[in-house]
Motif scaffolding. Structure first.
Motif, PDB file in Angstrom:
ATOM      1  N   LEU A   7      -0.227  -3.900   3.821  1.00  0.00           N
ATOM      2  CA  LEU A   7      -0.272  -3.721   5.095  1.00  0.00           C
ATOM      3  C   LEU A   7      -1.583  -3.029   5.547  1.00  0.00           C
ATOM      4  N   GLY A  11      -0.572  -0.609  12.801  1.00  0.00           N
ATOM      5  CA  GLY A  11      -0.324  -1.122  13.971  1.00  0.00           C
ATOM      6  C   GLY A  11      -0.039  -0.135  15.055  1.00  0.00           C
ATOM      7  N   GLU A  16       6.653  -2.041  15.190  1.00  0.00           N
ATOM      8  CA  GLU A  16       5.648  -3.074  14.411  1.00  0.00           C
ATOM      9  C   GLU A  16       5.688  -2.826  13.064  1.00  0.00           C
ATOM     10  N   ARG A  17       5.567  -1.775  12.661  1.00  0.00           N
ATOM     11  CA  ARG A  17       5.432  -1.086  11.127  1.00  0.00           C
ATOM     12  C   ARG A  17       6.772  -1.631  10.435  1.00  0.00           C
ATOM     13  N   ALA A  19       8.876  -3.902  11.366  1.00  0.00           N
ATOM     14  CA  ALA A  19       8.919  -5.282  11.136  1.00  0.00           C
ATOM     15  C   ALA A  19       8.128  -6.139  10.306  1.00  0.00           C
ATOM     16  N   ALA A  20       6.882  -5.583  10.122  1.00  0.00           N
ATOM     17  CA  ALA A  20       5.933  -5.987   9.126  1.00  0.00           C
ATOM     18  C   ALA A  20       6.318  -5.767   7.793  1.00  0.00           C
ATOM     19  N   TRP A  21       6.688  -4.552   7.533  1.00  0.00           N
ATOM     20  CA  TRP A  21       7.004  -4.135   6.415  1.00  0.00           C
ATOM     21  C   TRP A  21       8.204  -4.724   5.673  1.00  0.00           C
ATOM     22  N   GLN A  23       8.992  -8.123   6.482  1.00  0.00           N
ATOM     23  CA  GLN A  23       8.511  -9.158   6.178  1.00  0.00           C
ATOM     24  C   GLN A  23       7.855  -9.369   4.838  1.00  0.00           C
ATOM     25  N   LEU A  24       7.276  -8.091   4.468  1.00  0.00           N
ATOM     26  CA  LEU A  24       6.513  -8.018   3.167  1.00  0.00           C
ATOM     27  C   LEU A  24       7.312  -7.899   2.150  1.00  0.00           C
TER      28      LEU A  24
END
Length: 115
Positions: A7, A11, A16-17, A19-21, A23-24
């Protein structure tokens, strides 16, 4: 698959962090990523990430100058990022290691210790 995927930025918000994590983590669960990392995170952001992450990052990539190890205000902090990373068993990779002109300091190529 990717050996390591990070990442790249924390963000603008905790949402946001997260949600992005997540996904990863899904890509990790599918076997498409073997290890996760982050970039440009400080101790507070890492602790926030640890509070919800199922899969912990194995490394952190931050700007790291030989003249300002750990960051511009590292000496003013109660706990060093480097010391904290060792305790948490996270590996640091640095970028802009010898970038000339960090914060008005001597250019590494002009440093008599380098020559």
């Amino acid at each position: 698959y990717f050996d390591v995927y990070m990442l790249h930025s924390p963000g603008r918000s905790a949402e946001e962090r997260r949600a992005a994590w997540q996904q990863l983590e899904e890509l990790y669960d599918e076997g498409r990523i073997k290890a996760l990392g982050v970039s440009n995170f400080n101790v507070d952001l890492l602790q926030e990430l640890f509070s919800f992450a199922r899969v912990r990052p194995v490394y952190i990539q931050n700007k790291y100058s030989i003249y300002q190890p750990g960051g511009r205000d590292e000496a003013l902090k109660d706990e060093s990022l480097m010391e904290w990373l060792v305790k948490e068993k996270l590996v640091l990779t640095g970028y802009s290691i010898i970038h000339p002109g960090h914060g008005g300091y001597l250019s590494p190529m002009d440093d008599p210790h380098v020559k």
